[in-house]
Design an enzyme around this catalytic site. Sequence first.
Site, mmCIF file in Angstrom:
data_model
loop_
_atom_site.group_PDB
_atom_site.id
_atom_site.type_symbol
_atom_site.label_atom_id
_atom_site.label_comp_id
_atom_site.label_asym_id
_atom_site.label_seq_id
_atom_site.Cartn_x
_atom_site.Cartn_y
_atom_site.Cartn_z
ATOM 1 N N TYR A 74 -10.640 -10.394 2.477
ATOM 2 C CA TYR A 74 -10.266 -11.433 1.519
ATOM 3 C C TYR A 74 -9.347 -10.837 0.456
ATOM 4 C CZ TYR A 74 -14.467 -13.308 3.719
ATOM 5 O OH TYR A 74 -15.392 -13.717 4.647
ATOM 6 N N HIS A 94 0.843 -1.196 0.000
ATOM 7 C CA HIS A 94 0.000 0.000 0.000
ATOM 8 C C HIS A 94 0.880 1.248 0.000
ATOM 9 C CE1 HIS A 94 -3.434 -2.572 1.806
ATOM 10 N NE2 HIS A 94 -3.644 -2.370 0.518
ATOM 11 N N HIS A 121 2.650 -4.200 6.751
ATOM 12 C CA HIS A 121 1.725 -3.099 6.478
ATOM 13 C C HIS A 121 1.745 -2.156 7.681
ATOM 14 C CE1 HIS A 121 -0.613 -4.808 2.953
ATOM 15 N NE2 HIS A 121 0.137 -5.839 3.309
ATOM 16 N N GLU A 141 1.695 3.330 3.072
ATOM 17 C CA GLU A 141 2.347 2.544 4.116
ATOM 18 C C GLU A 141 3.838 2.379 3.792
ATOM 19 O OE1 GLU A 141 -0.078 -0.982 4.577
ATOM 20 O OE2 GLU A 141 -1.902 0.224 4.822
ATOM 21 N N ASP A 196 -5.859 -6.273 -2.685
ATOM 22 C CA ASP A 196 -7.182 -6.843 -2.976
ATOM 23 C C ASP A 196 -7.168 -7.523 -4.338
ATOM 24 O OD1 ASP A 196 -8.466 -6.106 -0.633
ATOM 25 O OD2 ASP A 196 -9.077 -4.148 -1.400
ATOM 26 N N GLU A 199 0.876 -5.540 10.920
ATOM 27 C CA GLU A 199 0.511 -4.115 10.899
ATOM 28 C C GLU A 199 1.375 -3.382 11.921
ATOM 29 O OE1 GLU A 199 -1.621 -2.834 8.815
ATOM 30 O OE2 GLU A 199 -2.960 -4.456 8.162
#
Length: 395
Positions: free
Chosen positions: A346, A162, A306, A165, A254, A365
Amino acid sequence: MDVFVRRGDSFWYFSQLFKIHMQLIINSNRNINPQVLSIGQRIQIPGFVAVSYQIRQGDSLWLIAQRRNLPLDTIFLVNPALDPNRLQVGQTIRVPLRITWRLVNGKQNYDYSMMMNDIRRLQTVYPFLQTPSIGNSVLGREIPEMVIGTGNKRVHYNGSFHANEWITTPIIMTFLNDYLLSLTNQNTIRGRLTFPLYQQTTLSVVPMVNPDGVNLVLNGPPAEPWRSRVIGWNNGSLDFSGWKANIRGVDLNDQFPAKWELERARNPKTPGPRDYGGESPLSEPEAIAMAQLTRRRNFARVLAFHTQGEVIYWGFENLEPPEAEVLVREFSRVSGYTPVKTIESYAGYKDWFIQDWRRPGYTIEVGRGINPLPITQFDEIYEKTLGIFLAGLYL
């Protein structure tokens, strides 16, 4: 650092002279047969550079070596034509310098060009580090993989799936630098010798999965036609701090075929800063590159870094093996992060890995707050995740 072979030299002798594990020298010279060295052949010694030194009044090679805590013969190896009896004041020679400090400075806005520059510098000093490309981003940026180790256990870490991030990239790069320093200086990390980890594991790292997105967040939009597109998808705003997706507005985490349809059903249906999973799984070149790498390498476990929340997600549809819980308990112990088995989510990289390989996969995370996390959190994040980086190798 290059040295030049003389009669009677061997990799074993170099390893003793420079206090470097012989395996690291062998792996730094992959195209050379250690049993068949020829006089004058150039050999790379990892963990050292050769620096220029100008002879001063009263100097001798022995004194120069002693001041640098080096055996005298190391100076002859980097100066093959040097006559010790004809030293002259002002003459320039090469002197080995052991690297004992980080080359990576992660405590800054760390964009793609900084990472690539650091990778090149690390590869120069630590030639046993391999840096193949796994593919290219939408805008044609090469996505590097870094590979360290010779072991049968294949472990994978990645960061910056991401865009906002991006702090995960310098965190990972700093760990890699510390691992390389530990290997070449025979120091411990948290009391643990790292050369056994090098022998037992092959560590694959993709520090920046989403280079176009990271550069968008840190440096603003690229040239047209992408500039107009991303500003439009960002509701006309030039503030890209909330942008997670790649440059096409597709959320790369995703993008994987692990109940992708369920994620698609509840998420945005058009490109944007986050959560749009594309029109089909694995439509984006960055996700395709990660999938192909994972199939090719056959990893024992994967850790995707992340931000934020200080939690570790470790399950997917009860398909994870029993040892996944053993590992996550240790990750939690060494970091203070909270293990969370499942979440209503998912199509992520670790979901797909668990589903297709039935092996341990983790989304970690790091940090706390609002993305992008401030660089002031860097030291705290690094201290907490360092134990996870190590445990991923030794367990």
